[in-house]
Design an enzyme around this catalytic site. Structure first.
Site, PDB file in Angstrom:
ATOM      1  CD  GLU A 111      15.647  -4.049 -13.598  1.00  0.00           C
ATOM      2  OE1 GLU A 111      15.828  -3.111 -13.452  1.00  0.00           O
ATOM      3  OE2 GLU A 111      14.950  -4.763 -14.149  1.00  0.00           O
ATOM      4  CG  ASP A 136      11.563  -3.067  -2.872  1.00  0.00           C
ATOM      5  OD1 ASP A 136      12.427  -3.088  -2.573  1.00  0.00           O
ATOM      6  OD2 ASP A 136      10.665  -2.680  -3.305  1.00  0.00           O
ATOM      7  CB  SER A 138       5.562   3.634   0.814  1.00  0.00           C
ATOM      8  OG  SER A 138       5.557   2.913  -0.757  1.00  0.00           O
ATOM      9  N   GLY A 150       0.570  -0.735  -0.468  1.00  0.00           N
ATOM     10  CA  GLY A 150       0.048  -0.025  -0.107  1.00  0.00           C
ATOM     11  C   GLY A 150       0.644   1.282   0.121  1.00  0.00           C
ATOM     12  CB  ALA A 151       2.097   3.720   0.655  1.00  0.00           C
ATOM     13  CG  HIS A 161       3.191   1.084  -5.807  1.00  0.00           C
ATOM     14  ND1 HIS A 161       3.236   2.004  -4.017  1.00  0.00           N
ATOM     15  CD2 HIS A 161       3.954  -0.289  -4.755  1.00  0.00           C
ATOM     16  CE1 HIS A 161       4.377   1.285  -3.247  1.00  0.00           C
ATOM     17  NE2 HIS A 161       4.299   0.197  -3.951  1.00  0.00           N
TER      18      HIS A 161
HETATM   19  P1  AMP Z   1       6.308  -2.384  -1.415  1.00  0.00           P
HETATM   20  O1  AMP Z   1       5.000  -1.870  -1.548  1.00  0.00           O
HETATM   21  O2  AMP Z   1       7.130  -1.305  -1.153  1.00  0.00           O
HETATM   22  O3  AMP Z   1       6.542  -3.746  -0.902  1.00  0.00           O
HETATM   23  O4  AMP Z   1       6.267  -2.596  -2.764  1.00  0.00           O
HETATM   24  C1  AMP Z   1       5.577  -3.413  -4.201  1.00  0.00           C
HETATM   25  C2  AMP Z   1       6.172  -3.499  -5.046  1.00  0.00           C
HETATM   26  O5  AMP Z   1       6.579  -2.354  -6.134  1.00  0.00           O
HETATM   27  C3  AMP Z   1       7.540  -4.317  -5.212  1.00  0.00           C
HETATM   28  O6  AMP Z   1       7.938  -5.315  -5.916  1.00  0.00           O
HETATM   29  C4  AMP Z   1       8.279  -3.463  -5.030  1.00  0.00           C
HETATM   30  O7  AMP Z   1       9.658  -3.913  -5.997  1.00  0.00           O
HETATM   31  C5  AMP Z   1       7.934  -2.455  -6.166  1.00  0.00           C
HETATM   32  N1  AMP Z   1       7.969  -0.741  -6.283  1.00  0.00           N
HETATM   33  C6  AMP Z   1       8.565  -0.265  -5.316  1.00  0.00           C
HETATM   34  N2  AMP Z   1       9.127   0.653  -5.049  1.00  0.00           N
HETATM   35  C7  AMP Z   1       8.977   1.436  -6.848  1.00  0.00           C
HETATM   36  C8  AMP Z   1       9.739   2.224  -7.589  1.00  0.00           C
HETATM   37  N3  AMP Z   1       9.973   3.287  -7.279  1.00  0.00           N
HETATM   38  N4  AMP Z   1       9.076   2.061  -9.502  1.00  0.00           N
HETATM   39  C9  AMP Z   1       9.540   0.652  -9.594  1.00  0.00           C
HETATM   40  N5  AMP Z   1       8.532  -0.514  -8.743  1.00  0.00           N
HETATM   41  C10 AMP Z   1       8.899  -0.477  -7.404  1.00  0.00           C
END
Ligand code: AMP
Length: 284
Positions: free
Chosen positions: A151, A153, A189, A32-33, A38
């Site tokens: 990518e 992460d 986020s 989320g956030a 995303h």
């Molecule tokens: P998270 O909510 O932070 O767990 O991220 C969810 C998904 O979004 C994960 O696969 C992250 O790698 C991807 N993600 C987060 N930030 C970015 C970004 N700036 N660019 C591309 N993908 C992202």
């Protein structure tokens, strides 16, 4: 304001996806956030699949610090408004912790072949066991044809690729490029917690990665690391957690680059108490 009606239970989400052709179901797992990073994953999935499930679930087992979990941003109402735009191509899954874990909120033990020992794994013990656990649970529920991961992460991406192989999932993993703010800072986020001043200082994270990508041509690794450490730590509110140039499959830090090889430069920085990570491909 019109909004999306999220689905909370496994039973209901399974019911909703039962008639979708298995070759046309995408999964975008998130905490989320939501930001444009995303949304880029969701965009790609909705283009490539008849139906996409986006999960919004702050997974407790991947936090090794209760304070970090407690303060993780929650913008559910705004998230649901942002997701309106996708209409019927998207289902939003917002399970409770109980729905995912039942009464035992614990991570399973995966053999991550050492990929969890460096970088994020070193700084956040058990983090990747928690990530692997929740991804396996989501995979069991949704059984998508494709899963979209960022990518941004990179270590997480490589670890999920590993468990896909180990558990022989048929799901295709689609790696999506990192989306950045106009100043280069990778979207996260956690960025909403940055003051204007910290936001400006944090530009040096991506700049350091760009420097490393170029410097590999002329500089030994230990000097590149020294320069990145100095650049980050000389800023008043930044503190380098790690900067490593790693072999992309094993995530082992290298001390000498081999001609013709591709590596990944990975960095984690504390901007006061806010932890930011980023990475870049480095080709020698
Ligand atoms: P998270 O909510 O932070 O767990 O991220 C969810 C998904 O979004 C994960 O696969 C992250 O790698 C991807 N993600 C987060 N930030 C970015 C970004 N700036 N660019 C591309 N993908 C992202």
């Amino acid at each position: 304001m019109p909004t999306v009606h999220p689905i909370v239970t496994k039973k209901k989400i399974r019911f909703e996806i039962q008639n979708i052709s298995p070759s046309s179901l995408g999964l975008v797992p998130t905490m989320g956030a939501l930001h444009k990073g995303h949304l880029s994953l969701i965009d790609q999935s909705t283009i490539e699949n008849e139906l996409t499930v986006v999960s919004l679930f702050v997974n407790p087992t991947q936090f090794n610090n209760d304070e970090d979990l407690k303060h993780y941003p929650n913008t559910m109402d705004q998230d649901l408004i942002k997701l309106m735009a996708y209409g019927k191509k998207l289902l939003v899954f917002t399970p409770t912790t109980n729905e995912i874990y039942g009464s035992g909120i614990t991570a399973k033990k995966f053999d991550l072949m050492g990929l969890d020992q460096s970088m994020e794994g070193k700084s956040r013990p058990n983090h990747f066991q928690g990530v692997a656990t929740v991804i396996q649970i989501l995979m069991d529920i949704i059984q998508p044809n494709k899963m979209y991961l960022g990518e941004k992460d990179f270590q997480q991406l490589q670890i999920i690729r590993l468990i896909k192989q180990q558990l022989q999932w048929n799901t295709k993993i689609i790696a999506c490029p990192t989306i950045r703010e106009s100043n280069g800072l990778a979207m996260s986020s956690r960025n909403i917690k940055l003051s204007q001043d910290l936001r400006i200082q944090s530009q040096s994270i991506y700049r350091s990665l760009l420097y490393a990508k170029k410097a590999i041509e002329t500089c030994p690794i230990h000097l590149i690391k020294r320069e990145v450490t100095k650049t980050i730590n000389q800023l008043p509110n930044l503190k380098l957690d790690y900067f490593e140039i790693v072999e992309p499959k094993t995530l082992t830090p290298i001390s000498k680059a081999q001609k013709g090889q591709s590596y990944r430069g990975c960095i984690a920085v504390y901007a006061r108490h806010i932890r930011l990570i980023d990475n870049i491909e480095i080709h020698y």
